[in-house]
Design a protein around this motif. Sequence first.
Motif, short mmCIF file in Angstrom:
data_model
loop_
_atom_site.label_atom_id
_atom_site.label_comp_id
_atom_site.label_asym_id
_atom_site.label_seq_id
_atom_site.Cartn_x
_atom_site.Cartn_y
_atom_site.Cartn_z
N ARG A 265 -2.66 -13.70 -53.58
CA ARG A 265 -1.56 -12.96 -54.09
C ARG A 265 -0.09 -13.84 -53.75
O ARG A 265 -0.20 -14.47 -52.73
CB ARG A 265 -1.45 -11.70 -53.68
CG ARG A 265 -0.97 -11.27 -52.32
CD ARG A 265 -1.02 -9.73 -52.17
NE ARG A 265 -0.73 -9.45 -50.61
CZ ARG A 265 0.61 -9.29 -50.24
NH1 ARG A 265 1.52 -9.55 -51.13
NH2 ARG A 265 0.83 -8.97 -48.77
N GLU A 266 0.79 -13.66 -54.46
CA GLU A 266 2.12 -14.04 -54.35
C GLU A 266 2.87 -13.36 -53.37
O GLU A 266 2.60 -11.95 -53.19
CB GLU A 266 2.79 -14.01 -55.79
CG GLU A 266 4.26 -14.49 -55.74
CD GLU A 266 4.82 -14.45 -57.08
OE1 GLU A 266 4.95 -15.41 -57.82
OE2 GLU A 266 5.45 -13.17 -57.47
N PHE A 267 3.81 -14.01 -52.54
CA PHE A 267 4.43 -13.40 -51.50
C PHE A 267 6.01 -13.40 -52.17
O PHE A 267 6.50 -14.47 -52.22
CB PHE A 267 4.38 -13.92 -50.36
CG PHE A 267 3.31 -13.64 -49.52
CD1 PHE A 267 3.43 -12.84 -48.31
CD2 PHE A 267 2.07 -13.97 -49.92
CE1 PHE A 267 2.35 -12.20 -47.77
CE2 PHE A 267 0.94 -13.55 -49.35
CZ PHE A 267 1.15 -12.61 -47.97
N ARG A 268 6.54 -12.18 -52.54
CA ARG A 268 8.03 -11.99 -52.97
C ARG A 268 8.71 -11.52 -52.00
O ARG A 268 8.74 -10.49 -51.55
CB ARG A 268 7.70 -11.35 -54.23
CG ARG A 268 9.07 -11.34 -54.98
CD ARG A 268 9.03 -10.40 -56.33
NE ARG A 268 10.38 -10.29 -57.07
CZ ARG A 268 10.89 -8.98 -57.60
NH1 ARG A 268 10.05 -8.02 -57.72
NH2 ARG A 268 12.01 -9.50 -58.38
N PHE A 269 10.05 -12.45 -51.83
CA PHE A 269 11.04 -12.01 -50.78
C PHE A 269 12.34 -11.75 -51.97
O PHE A 269 12.74 -12.74 -52.33
CB PHE A 269 11.15 -12.99 -49.64
CG PHE A 269 10.02 -12.99 -48.78
CD1 PHE A 269 10.09 -12.34 -47.66
CD2 PHE A 269 9.05 -14.11 -49.17
CE1 PHE A 269 8.89 -12.69 -46.91
CE2 PHE A 269 8.06 -14.20 -48.43
CZ PHE A 269 7.84 -13.55 -47.12
#
Length: 301
Positions: A265-269
């Motif tokens: 999955r993508e890690f969104r900050f």
Amino acid sequence: MMKPEDNYYEILGIATNASQEEITRVFKQALRELPEDMKEAAGRRNQLEKAYYVLGDEMRRFEYDRIMFDKKSPETKIEVKPSPSEAARDRSTFRHHQPLSQRDTYYDRFASASSARNQGSDKRPSVWVLVGLFLLVFVLGKVWLPGGVPRPGLENLPAVNTDSYMPQPDIPPLELPPGGEVHYYTGEEPLAPFSIDTAAGINYFIKLVDRATGAQVVTLFVRGGEWVETKVPLGNYELRYASGQDWYGEEYLFGTGTVCAKADREFRFYQDDTSIMGHTLSLIEQADGNLRTRRITPTEF
């Protein structure tokens, strides 16, 4: 090979005649004295590892010295002259070869060995006999095996992917970087919180890669069994990590024991109207864990 631009001896601060033990000791000491500034420390570490990669190996060091300083390997000629007594003994004892007498202790043994050797030589088959046997075997093989000898199906052998493993490093293991050592590869300000928890016994080298450009943005080293908190620039990232025990630097990672993986999955900050959103990552195997990963090769890492 072109003459190197960098003087590796000056980079390590050692003399050109320094021993291999001294080179290793100075290299490890220099790693412990890196500058506090992250970018400057990364550049200095890269110089040190490059210098030690060459000078830490005797064969690479010899080749480097030869090109850098135009050194040539010395040619040593050794002439061994017999002593006068040995020369006299050679002339008196071995110049004339006397035949063995029948009363000599070794006459019977020598005669028996010579006779056996001559008899054995008479029994050896001639070249024509060997050629005839070869042709006979060849013809019989053609008759009995009309289809010929089948060749192994090489097309069915699985291909070996040389990128799927890390080669054995030519340098000894380095001292582990401090837990939480982070390097930034962008000018963006690190604002979002990022926490990592790891299990004891396994060390991790973590990367955050920009999903849109594929550019490396952050690297982070976490020692096994430690909890690390840091901050990263805002963005959408792909998380990759390499794990292992002995550390060999960013080129060889954890050597042949390196295991590389990336999160599915993508890690969104990101930042909303009220707060800045980050992530807490637990790299500890759990029955109800929600982080799915897949193995990747060191080249993909």
